[in-house]
Scaffold this active site. Structure first.
Site, PDB file in Angstrom:
ATOM      1  N   HIS A  42      24.897  63.558  85.287  1.00 58.45           N
ATOM      2  CA  HIS A  42      24.683  64.079  86.586  1.00 58.45           C
ATOM      3  C   HIS A  42      24.022  65.588  86.107  1.00 58.45           C
ATOM      4  CE1 HIS A  42      24.347  64.597  90.773  1.00 58.45           C
ATOM      5  NE2 HIS A  42      25.045  65.676  90.839  1.00 58.45           N
ATOM      6  N   MET A  75      19.337  55.962  90.355  1.00 57.70           N
ATOM      7  CA  MET A  75      19.308  56.683  91.944  1.00 57.70           C
ATOM      8  C   MET A  75      20.009  55.967  92.946  1.00 57.70           C
ATOM      9  SD  MET A  75      18.884  59.517  90.254  1.00 57.70           S
ATOM     10  CE  MET A  75      18.399  60.787  91.566  1.00 57.70           C
ATOM     11  N   GLY A 100      12.961  58.142  82.536  1.00 61.87           N
ATOM     12  CA  GLY A 100      13.652  57.646  81.483  1.00 61.87           C
ATOM     13  C   GLY A 100      13.713  58.466  80.220  1.00 61.87           C
TER      14      GLY A 100
HETATM   15  C1  GAR Z   1      18.536  63.031  85.212  1.00 59.85           C
HETATM   16  O1  GAR Z   1      18.244  64.650  85.558  1.00 59.85           O
HETATM   17  C2  GAR Z   1      20.071  62.669  85.495  1.00 59.85           C
HETATM   18  O2  GAR Z   1      21.022  63.451  85.471  1.00 59.85           O
HETATM   19  C3  GAR Z   1      19.678  62.399  87.196  1.00 59.85           C
HETATM   20  O3  GAR Z   1      18.365  62.007  87.363  1.00 59.85           O
HETATM   21  C4  GAR Z   1      17.538  62.359  86.156  1.00 59.85           C
HETATM   22  C5  GAR Z   1      17.002  61.216  85.573  1.00 59.85           C
HETATM   23  O4  GAR Z   1      15.966  61.907  84.553  1.00 59.85           O
HETATM   24  N1  GAR Z   1      20.790  61.860  87.823  1.00 59.85           N
HETATM   25  C6  GAR Z   1      21.334  62.179  89.024  1.00 59.85           C
HETATM   26  O5  GAR Z   1      20.979  62.983  89.823  1.00 59.85           O
HETATM   27  C7  GAR Z   1      22.578  61.005  89.275  1.00 59.85           C
HETATM   28  N2  GAR Z   1      23.066  61.571  90.675  1.00 59.85           N
HETATM   29  P1  GAR Z   1      15.365  60.671  83.438  1.00 59.85           P
HETATM   30  O6  GAR Z   1      14.893  59.528  84.203  1.00 59.85           O
HETATM   31  O7  GAR Z   1      14.438  61.422  82.841  1.00 59.85           O
HETATM   32  O8  GAR Z   1      16.667  60.471  82.408  1.00 59.85           O
END
Ligand code: GAR
Length: 201
Positions: free
Chosen positions: A109, A90, A13
């Protein structure tokens, strides 16, 4: 009533935190709820500390994905959200959820889409050996990490760089910026060219 945002997460998050720190409670924008696909996701604590309503919608707690999506959609609708932000959510949302919130779902992304959709995008890009990497914020349509692009930012990774933190630093600026833009009415779709959004800052 302002502009009401629901954020969906699955993990850390940090993108949610960036929105809470720089967008929430400003310019009429309010994060009104945070939903997680995983119980115990650290991002839920971030929401709670900010006084935002939270809930868990795990796929395993429902008969199938459509049932989970419907319950999650009802919860977001109960909060009268104007925008759904996928911030490290995800899981793939089904077609009926996408249609229900048509044109009002955005995703961040960690690649320059359409390159490297799906899981492990940063690792995929590193393994491929690309010279330019980046981040995409886009409207969500059916399919994994697909839909009209709102914002993108690129960088050229150096051999000794901490690439993950460079990507996250960009994400933490780009996603809040996209939310502010949408809330201010700065993103519009030309029906003649629906994939090429007009973005006015
Ligand atoms: C982020 O890097 C986001 O871009 C990626 O998950 C991570 C979540 O980080 N999303 C994807 O890969 C979607 N396909 P966070 O929970 O620290 O925000």
């Amino acid at each position: 009533m302002g502009f009401r945002v629901g954020v969906l997460i699955s993990g850390e998050g940090t993108n949610l935190q960036a929105i809470l720190d720089t967008v929430h409670g400003r310019e009429g924008i309010e994060v009104v709820c945070v939903g997680s696909s995983k119980a115990g996701a650290p991002g839920l604590g971030r929401a709670e500390r900010a006084g935002v309503d939270t809930a868990v919608y795990a796929r395993s707690a429902h008969a199938d994905r459509d049932a989970r999506d419907a319950a999650l959609g009802n919860w977001l609708q109960d909060h009268s959200v104007d925008l759904v932000v996928l911030a490290g959510f995800m899981e793939v949302l089904g077609g009926s959820f996408i249609q229900r919130f048509g044109g009002r779902i955005v995703n961040v992304h960690p690649s320059l889409l359409p390159a490297f959709p799906g899981l492990r995008a940063i690792e995929q890009a590193i393994e491929y050996g690309v010279r330019v990497m980046g981040v995409t914020v886009h409207f969500v349509e059916e399919g994994v990490d697909s839909g009209p692009v709102i914002l993108q930012e690129s960088f050229e990774p150096g051999a000794t760089d901490d690439i993950e933190s460079q990507v996250h630093e960009i994400e933490h600026r780009l996603l809040p910026r996209a939310v502010r833009l949408i809330a201010a009415g700065g993103v519009s779709i030309d029906p003649a060219e629906p994939r090429r959004l007009r973005v006015a800052e």
